[in-house]
Design a protein around this motif. Structure first.
Motif, mmCIF file in Angstrom:
data_model
loop_
_atom_site.group_PDB
_atom_site.id
_atom_site.type_symbol
_atom_site.label_atom_id
_atom_site.label_comp_id
_atom_site.label_asym_id
_atom_site.label_seq_id
_atom_site.Cartn_x
_atom_site.Cartn_y
_atom_site.Cartn_z
ATOM 1 N N ALA A 1 147.896 42.915 20.074
ATOM 2 C CA ALA A 1 149.132 43.642 19.776
ATOM 3 C C ALA A 1 150.353 42.843 20.193
ATOM 4 C CB ALA A 1 149.116 44.997 20.482
ATOM 5 N N LEU A 2 150.230 42.122 21.310
ATOM 6 C CA LEU A 2 151.333 41.283 21.763
ATOM 7 C C LEU A 2 151.667 40.229 20.717
ATOM 8 C CD1 LEU A 2 153.179 40.614 24.295
ATOM 9 C CD2 LEU A 2 151.489 38.829 24.791
ATOM 10 N N ASP A 3 150.650 39.589 20.142
ATOM 11 C CA ASP A 3 150.865 38.576 19.105
ATOM 12 C C ASP A 3 151.492 39.197 17.863
ATOM 13 O OD1 ASP A 3 149.602 36.701 20.759
ATOM 14 O OD2 ASP A 3 147.631 37.190 19.936
ATOM 15 N N LEU A 4 150.938 40.315 17.441
ATOM 16 C CA LEU A 4 151.437 40.968 16.234
ATOM 17 C C LEU A 4 152.883 41.427 16.416
ATOM 18 C CD1 LEU A 4 148.234 42.969 15.314
ATOM 19 C CD2 LEU A 4 149.184 41.007 14.063
ATOM 20 N N MET A 5 153.210 41.822 17.644
ATOM 21 C CA MET A 5 154.576 42.241 17.951
ATOM 22 C C MET A 5 155.548 41.062 17.800
ATOM 23 S SD MET A 5 156.103 43.413 21.629
ATOM 24 C CE MET A 5 155.887 41.721 22.224
ATOM 25 N N GLU B 1 155.910 34.481 28.967
ATOM 26 C CA GLU B 1 155.456 34.934 30.279
ATOM 27 C C GLU B 1 154.233 35.839 30.146
ATOM 28 O OE1 GLU B 1 156.555 33.844 33.176
ATOM 29 O OE2 GLU B 1 157.872 32.514 32.023
ATOM 30 N N ALA B 2 154.211 36.627 29.081
ATOM 31 C CA ALA B 2 153.094 37.562 28.899
ATOM 32 C C ALA B 2 151.841 36.877 28.375
ATOM 33 C CB ALA B 2 153.509 38.677 27.942
ATOM 34 N N VAL B 3 151.996 35.811 27.605
ATOM 35 C CA VAL B 3 150.843 35.205 26.944
ATOM 36 C C VAL B 3 150.192 34.099 27.758
ATOM 37 C CG1 VAL B 3 151.872 33.265 25.651
ATOM 38 C CG2 VAL B 3 150.074 34.661 24.588
ATOM 39 N N LYS B 4 150.840 33.651 28.805
ATOM 40 C CA LYS B 4 150.326 32.517 29.576
ATOM 41 C C LYS B 4 148.900 32.750 30.062
ATOM 42 C CE LYS B 4 154.600 30.451 31.368
ATOM 43 N NZ LYS B 4 155.457 30.284 32.564
ATOM 44 N N SER B 5 148.655 33.921 30.638
ATOM 45 C CA SER B 5 147.324 34.171 31.204
ATOM 46 C C SER B 5 146.252 34.113 30.132
ATOM 47 C CB SER B 5 147.299 35.524 31.915
ATOM 48 O OG SER B 5 147.675 36.563 31.020
ATOM 49 N N ARG B 6 146.559 34.579 28.923
ATOM 50 C CA ARG B 6 145.571 34.550 27.846
ATOM 51 C C ARG B 6 145.455 33.154 27.249
ATOM 52 N NH1 ARG B 6 146.382 36.385 22.369
ATOM 53 N NH2 ARG B 6 148.299 37.398 23.076
ATOM 54 N N ALA B 7 146.576 32.412 27.166
ATOM 55 C CA ALA B 7 146.528 31.069 26.601
ATOM 56 C C ALA B 7 145.696 30.132 27.474
ATOM 57 C CB ALA B 7 147.943 30.513 26.442
ATOM 58 N N TYR B 8 145.862 30.259 28.795
ATOM 59 C CA TYR B 8 145.028 29.454 29.712
ATOM 60 C C TYR B 8 143.639 30.093 29.876
ATOM 61 C CZ TYR B 8 149.137 26.718 31.115
ATOM 62 O OH TYR B 8 150.225 25.879 31.137
ATOM 63 N N ASN B 9 143.605 31.408 30.055
ATOM 64 C CA ASN B 9 142.358 32.174 30.196
ATOM 65 C C ASN B 9 141.444 31.574 31.260
ATOM 66 O OD1 ASN B 9 140.766 34.382 29.567
ATOM 67 N ND2 ASN B 9 139.691 33.353 27.885
ATOM 68 N N ARG B 10 142.048 31.188 32.362
ATOM 69 C CA ARG B 10 141.272 30.536 33.415
ATOM 70 C C ARG B 10 140.279 31.475 34.083
ATOM 71 N NH1 ARG B 10 146.537 27.754 34.574
ATOM 72 N NH2 ARG B 10 146.267 25.595 33.853
ATOM 73 N N GLU B 11 140.568 32.752 34.095
ATOM 74 C CA GLU B 11 139.682 33.705 34.739
ATOM 75 C C GLU B 11 138.699 34.339 33.754
ATOM 76 O OE1 GLU B 11 142.169 36.520 36.669
ATOM 77 O OE2 GLU B 11 143.079 35.043 38.020
ATOM 78 N N GLY B 12 138.821 33.931 32.470
ATOM 79 C CA GLY B 12 137.905 34.459 31.475
ATOM 80 C C GLY B 12 138.114 35.934 31.173
ATOM 81 N N SER B 13 139.328 36.424 31.385
ATOM 82 C CA SER B 13 139.597 37.852 31.168
ATOM 83 C C SER B 13 139.688 38.194 29.689
ATOM 84 C CB SER B 13 140.910 38.245 31.862
ATOM 85 O OG SER B 13 140.835 37.949 33.245
ATOM 86 N N PHE B 14 139.897 37.174 28.849
ATOM 87 C CA PHE B 14 140.054 37.416 27.422
ATOM 88 C C PHE B 14 138.969 36.681 26.659
ATOM 89 C CE2 PHE B 14 144.181 37.783 29.439
ATOM 90 C CZ PHE B 14 144.675 38.967 28.921
ATOM 91 N N SER B 15 138.689 37.172 25.460
ATOM 92 C CA SER B 15 137.674 36.520 24.640
ATOM 93 C C SER B 15 138.227 35.209 24.087
ATOM 94 C CB SER B 15 137.278 37.438 23.484
ATOM 95 O OG SER B 15 138.360 37.566 22.563
ATOM 96 N N GLU B 16 137.322 34.360 23.600
ATOM 97 C CA GLU B 16 137.737 33.090 23.020
ATOM 98 C C GLU B 16 138.620 33.333 21.803
ATOM 99 O OE1 GLU B 16 135.864 29.055 20.968
ATOM 100 O OE2 GLU B 16 134.550 30.442 22.038
ATOM 101 N N GLY B 17 138.281 34.347 21.001
ATOM 102 C CA GLY B 17 139.097 34.658 19.834
ATOM 103 C C GLY B 17 140.502 35.076 20.222
ATOM 104 N N GLN B 18 140.627 35.842 21.303
ATOM 105 C CA GLN B 18 141.955 36.267 21.759
ATOM 106 C C GLN B 18 142.749 35.080 22.309
ATOM 107 O OE1 GLN B 18 140.663 39.315 24.478
ATOM 108 N NE2 GLN B 18 141.153 40.968 23.014
ATOM 109 N N GLN B 19 142.045 34.169 22.995
ATOM 110 C CA GLN B 19 142.715 32.966 23.480
ATOM 111 C C GLN B 19 143.226 32.131 22.309
ATOM 112 O OE1 GLN B 19 140.246 30.063 25.506
ATOM 113 N NE2 GLN B 19 141.959 29.354 26.767
ATOM 114 N N ARG B 20 142.391 31.961 21.295
ATOM 115 C CA ARG B 20 142.802 31.214 20.113
ATOM 116 C C ARG B 20 143.945 31.945 19.375
ATOM 117 N NH1 ARG B 20 139.272 27.237 18.322
ATOM 118 N NH2 ARG B 20 139.763 27.610 16.117
ATOM 119 N N GLY B 21 143.934 33.270 19.467
ATOM 120 C CA GLY B 21 145.039 34.032 18.890
ATOM 121 C C GLY B 21 146.351 33.702 19.557
ATOM 122 N N ALA B 22 146.328 33.489 20.879
ATOM 123 C CA ALA B 22 147.534 33.079 21.596
ATOM 124 C C ALA B 22 148.004 31.713 21.123
ATOM 125 C CB ALA B 22 147.261 33.062 23.104
ATOM 126 N N TRP B 23 147.046 30.773 20.985
ATOM 127 C CA TRP B 23 147.406 29.426 20.533
ATOM 128 C C TRP B 23 148.008 29.466 19.124
ATOM 129 C CZ3 TRP B 23 142.005 26.998 21.965
ATOM 130 C CH2 TRP B 23 141.862 27.011 23.369
#
Length: 811
Positions: free
Chosen positions: A614-618, A660-682
């Motif tokens: 939703a953040l990306d779509l926004m 600021e909001a997407v950094k955690s998902r773009a790095y995804n160092r803690e694995g909190s997001f799926s690979e598809g969601q990380q690629r969505g950030a990129w």
């Protein structure tokens, strides 16, 4: 995965601008190669007059035009964007005379022309260099309006209009500059306020012997007075109608008449009618068929009609006549008066009206047609300036005097055949060549038409606006076979960008010339800009000492920063003030863009196997909204709206909030997001960056090109600005943006108040409005919120972080 930025430099370096200029030249980036399958835009660039080093307000105007050219190239247009100089006419002649302390009539014509060319070459080179350093993407045509190439076309149009019977020669009262010794058109007259005196002078009525008092600011015209007039509704002077007045100091007898133009409340209500003090005098003399008594010579001195005042200048005669009248006891009083006087637009000398023999172009019979053409066939931005042009057309009172008794201009292509009685018959040569009748041998077709064999070449030149008013023809590559697009571009694909200060000259004369030549407007579109002012809002003039050199901010902040100011400082059509603060903001924005791009370049660019949150779509929905509005504005030749939209979005929305909001998902160092969601950030990061870089490139071409080349190896200026992708148009997600940013601001404010760093966790439960539920995962990660709930907490044991939005904290 290790993330390393592909942009190596940690900070934007403005010195790269010079290197990029070199690359653009080597690559021939802005050369014109016409693709007949693409739409065409010809930009009828204002050819500047190289009469001195340009100030920053003028260069900023040209930078705006360059932004328009760059945008339409990136929209897939063949853009013909020439730059050349306007080199004809009075300005250079006046400058040369002042610089060398000479009078052009006192040295050989060829020598004077050589001095003019040398002077123009020096300043033209400087202008071109400055404009190029500002990022101007023009094609430079060294053949300006004084070239044989350009002058040939000017003469061709003269010959065509002559053959149609639209040009005639006659002797008539003409607006005249004594300093420049040439006729002026109405559009070449300016006005200034001047301190003077209203002189109350005794006239004597011949029949009754009584004195009447007449007030005038121009006693030097007493010898040229041909009548005394009062308003027919003024009962004070009804008894005088039909009588005669004796005019001092030469005591000529003139009739006393009535005319409705006389103002009963000015002076005493009686006015002297002279030939000629102003255009009102001219009107009254013509209407009442009064005699003409011209006492002012072309050089500004009085002639034999002024009696004992012969040989005096206008100012000397004024002072001498006042002194004589005082000695004769005929001055009743003198009142200080500040009034408006007409002056020559070039040398600022007060103008006179004298009778001269000139060539005129017919314009008065076509005023109604011209108004209709402006209203129905031209698009003027902003639209209110269309009325300015229409008002000027309606105000015209004379045909256009197009002959000038000067040297540096396009020669009138006429030879005169002198018969045995001394009569002179004008003969026009065939078009296709550049003619200098004052020095050239007559062509065969002219000789054939002169039985006597006695031919004398015309030595006058054409009004400089007669040259400039065909710039729209020249800009289409009319004389250049490799570029020529006149037949396909005229008039619907030509843009005229110009300042509002030359609506009554360059714009009007272009309109009338196009109508008389082709029955069409000269161009479809007109972009009107304001004037460049200093920081106090005053016009820049050397005499004021407030000229700002255009290279100062370039050396300090770079061209992108200066162009940012040129675009962002005022709405289209409005004056723009110089602002170093706004230029500094432009520099900071370039640095910010570099930092944003460097951060994004740490990640791989992907175009598949991504999942948009939703953040990306926004943010993509907002990106589309900004892009659509920017493109709509660009299409209207407006750069103010795009730069402000892009600046606000990239800095205050994308960088401050989305990144600021997407950094955690773009790095995804803690694995909190799926690979598809990380690629969505990129995917989203690059999509926004590329879209905004392309939209910004017309205004800030340097930093955008350096970023693009570093990431993709080619110039951004060869890319296309495409319409927004409708896949990302989503009003529902766009509604999330404002509450999302307000939530972030509330949390940051709380942390600051609580002494927490932005990376510290918030203990307790944060309550947010239901609308933000789609952003739950990213909000928690972004703000280190232990627990996030939606709605309002029960009871009263909570802290309100934002009452309006509904954000609460329960510890």
């Amino acid at each position: 995965m290790e993330f390393r930025p592909r942009l190596q430099d940690k900070r934007w370096d403005v010195s790269k601008e010079v290197e990029l200029l070199r690359k653009w030249e080597e690559e021939g980036l802005f050369e014109v190669k016409i693709d007949r399958n693409k739409p065409i835009l010809v930009i009828d660039t204002p050819p500047p007059y190289p009469s001195g080093r340009p100030h920053i307000g003028g260069i900023a105007h040209y930078a705006q035009i360059d932004m328009v050219a760059r945008y339409f190239r990136m929209r897939g247009y063949n853009v013909v964007f020439p730059f050349y100089a306007d080199r004809n006419g009075l300005p250079v002649e006046v400058q040369v005379e002042r610089t060398y302390g000479i009078n052009m009539y006192e040295i050989p014509r060829e020598k004077f022309l050589e001095l003019c060319r040398k002077f123009l070459d020096e300043y033209e080179g400087e202008f071109v260099s400055i404009y190029r350093r500002w990022g101007g993407s023009f094609i430079y045509w060294r053949n300006g309006t004084d070239s044989e190439e350009y002058r040939r076309v000017t003469q061709e149009t003269f010959i065509e209009l002559w053959r149609r019977g639209l040009i005639y020669e006659t002797s008539r009262p003409t607006l005249w500059c004594p300093r420049c010794r040439t006729a002026l058109a109405e559009a070449e007259v300016e006005y200034k306020d001047e301190d003077s005196y209203l002189n109350y002078i005794k006239f004597r009525v011949k029949e009754t012997g009584e004195d009447i008092i007449i007030a005038t600011t121009r006693p030097e015209l007493l010898p040229a007075t041909v009548a005394v007039a009062f308003n027919p509704g003024d009962d004070r002077y009804r008894r005088l109608e039909g009588l005669h007045a004796i005019v001092p100091p030469l005591n000529q007898e003139v009739p006393i008449l009535t005319h409705p133009s006389v103002k009963p409340d000015f002076g005493t209500g009686l006015e002297m009618i002279s030939t000629f003090g102003d255009t009102r005098d001219l009107m009254v003399v013509n209407e009442l068929r009064l005699p003409m008594k011209i006492i002012i010579n072309p050089d500004g001195t009085l002639n034999e009609g002024a009696g004992k005042y012969r040989g005096l200048s206008v100012r000397e005669a004024r002072e001498t006549i006042i002194r004589d009248l005082q000695e004769m006891g005929l001055i009743v009083k003198r009142e200080p008066l500040r009034h408006t006087v007409p002056i020559c637009w070039r040398c600022k000398t007060p103008i006179e009206i004298i009778i001269t023999k000139e060539y005129f172009l017919k314009q008065l019979p076509f005023k109604d047609d011209l108004v209709k053409m402006v209203r129905n066939e031209m698009v003027i931005k902003p639209p209110e300036y269309a009325q300015t042009l229409i008002d000027w057309i309606k105000s015209l009172e004379f045909d256009w005097p197009i002959s000038r008794r000067r040297y540096y201009g396009t020669e009138i292509p006429i030879w005169y055949c002198i018969d045995d009685e001394g009569n002179a018959k004008p003969i026009i040569p065939n078009p296709g060549k550049y003619y200098r009748p004052w020095r050239d041998e007559p062509p065969p077709e002219v000789k054939e038409q002169c039985p006597s064999g006695k031919l004398v070449g015309e030595d006058r030149v054409l009004d400089t606006w007669f040259d400039s008013s065909i710039s729209w023809i020249y800009a289409t590559g009319y004389t250049k076979p490799e570029i020529r697009v006149f037949e396909v571009a005229y008039p619907h694909s030509i843009l005229r960008p110009q300042g509002y200060d030359i609506i009554r000259t360059w714009l009007y004369y272009s309109v009338v010339r196009a109508y008389l030549l082709y029955g069409k407007p000269p161009f479809k579109y007109v972009r009107i800009s304001g004037m460049g002012l200093d920081e106090k809002g005053e016009a820049m003039h050397k005499s004021k000492g407030n000229i700002i050199d255009p290279m100062l901010p370039i050396e300090k902040y770079g061209a992108d920063a200066a162009r940012f100011w040129a675009a962002a400082s005022a709405k289209l059509g409005s004056d723009y003030r110089y602002s170093e603060q706004l230029i500094r903001t432009g520099h900071d924005f370039a640095v910010k863009l570099w930092n944003i791009a460097r951060f994004i370049s740490s990640f791989p660019e992907v175009n598949d196997d991504y999942e948009l949150t939703a953040l990306d779509l926004m943010i993509l929905a907002k990106m589309n909204d900004v892009a659509r509005k920017a493109i709509e504005a660009y299409n209207e030749f407006d750069v103010y709206v795009p730069i402000n939209l892009i600046y606000d979005f990239m800095w205050h929305v994308f960088a401050d909030h989305y990144l600021e909001a997407v950094k955690s998902r773009a790095y995804n160092r803690e694995g909190s997001f799926s690979e598809g969601q990380q690629r969505g950030a990129w995917f989203t990061l690059y999509k926004v960056l590329k879209t905004m870089l392309k939209l910004l490139a017309p205004i800030m071409p340097f930093v955008t090109d350096e970023i693009w080349r570093s990431l993709y190896g080619e110039s951004i200026h060869r890319q296309l600005i495409e319409d927004p992708d409708p896949r990302f148009d989503n009003a529902e997600y766009l509604r999330l943006l404002e509450p999302f940013m307000e939530f972030n601001s509330a949390i940051w404010t709380y942390k600051n108040r609580a002494g927490l760093s932005l990376n510290e966790a918030i203990e307790g439960i944060v309550y947010a409005p239901e609308i933000l539920k789609p952003l739950e995962a990213e909000l928690r990660a972004m703000h280190k919120i232990r627990e996030l709930r939606f709605g309002k907490p029960e009871g009263s044991n909570y802290e309100t972080l934002d009452e309006k939005l509904g954000i609460y904290l329960v510890k």
